[in-house]
Design a protein around this motif. Sequence first.
Motif, PDB file in Angstrom:
ATOM      1  N   LEU A 113       6.511  28.220 -24.000  1.00 25.49           N
ATOM      2  CA  LEU A 113       6.521  27.147 -23.596  1.00 25.49           C
ATOM      3  C   LEU A 113       5.811  26.054 -24.778  1.00 25.49           C
ATOM      4  CD1 LEU A 113       8.160  24.579 -22.029  1.00 25.49           C
ATOM      5  CD2 LEU A 113       6.321  24.456 -19.946  1.00 25.49           C
ATOM      6  N   GLN A 118       7.203  20.623 -21.227  1.00 27.50           N
ATOM      7  CA  GLN A 118       7.157  20.789 -20.372  1.00 27.50           C
ATOM      8  C   GLN A 118       7.176  18.914 -19.641  1.00 27.50           C
ATOM      9  OE1 GLN A 118       7.184  23.680 -17.579  1.00 27.50           O
ATOM     10  NE2 GLN A 118       7.484  21.459 -16.589  1.00 27.50           N
ATOM     11  N   TYR A 243      -1.677  28.586 -15.646  1.00 29.54           N
ATOM     12  CA  TYR A 243      -0.464  28.189 -14.244  1.00 29.54           C
ATOM     13  C   TYR A 243       0.067  28.117 -13.992  1.00 29.54           C
ATOM     14  CZ  TYR A 243       2.513  31.936 -14.519  1.00 29.54           C
ATOM     15  OH  TYR A 243       2.616  33.074 -14.276  1.00 29.54           O
TER      16      TYR A 243
END
Length: 250
Positions: A113, A118, A243
């Motif tokens: 990502l 995000q 995360y």
Amino acid sequence: MPQDGDTVIVAANERQARLIEEEHRKEETQTDKPVSLSNIFDQINAGQVKELPIILKVDVQGSLEPIRTSLERLSTAEIKVNIVHAASGSINDNDVNLAVASKGIVIAFNTGLEPNAQHLADAEGIDLRRYQIIYEMIDDVERALKGLREPEYKEVVDGQAVVKEVFAGAKKAQVAGLYVVAGKIRRDNQVRVKRGDSVMADTTILSLRRFKENVRDVAAGYECGIGLESFNNFQNGDILEFYRKEKVVA
């Protein structure tokens, strides 16, 4: 000015006209609400959507067609699963912008990502889902279309770091010397190790140190050493993504 085909509603007075206008605006707001796996069933029942647009990203080209086919087979008489775009590689800004334009969601299998993607998804209200197991991905979409809801968790990326050096640790374990490039990494984070467009591991932190001292977190711009659970294959240049998962409150 009114156009051909516009609907004209006659009200008895100004108060009634304002009430009609307010109700119309509410309906427009509900229709424009971004689709997600959390609300898709309600929108289907309300007649607001007839398809689920998906931007699909996978780790390698060979995974693309099997996953695409499995998702498209979930289509029913009430809702069509429409793969708007499918490609291999990390999720980027273009994927999120395409989801915005198509009023769809982003689903990814075993991919990275890019940092700003995000943030852009959060700002635009785009549902962005990442999976490591294919059947979990298919099951989530199928359950959402059928209205079978389970507690939903949102992934929050706290920080990213790059491996600068690799050291030998105790009992053949490896310790990676990191430079934190974005956000803040935390001792209780999950960690995803990325090498190019491939995810090498998704695991937990065993140790996090600065100058041989154990620390709880390390901010961007600083260096640290890290050891991971069941992973001893670091290479210089690996990207570590830190995360956590938060339960989404309806």
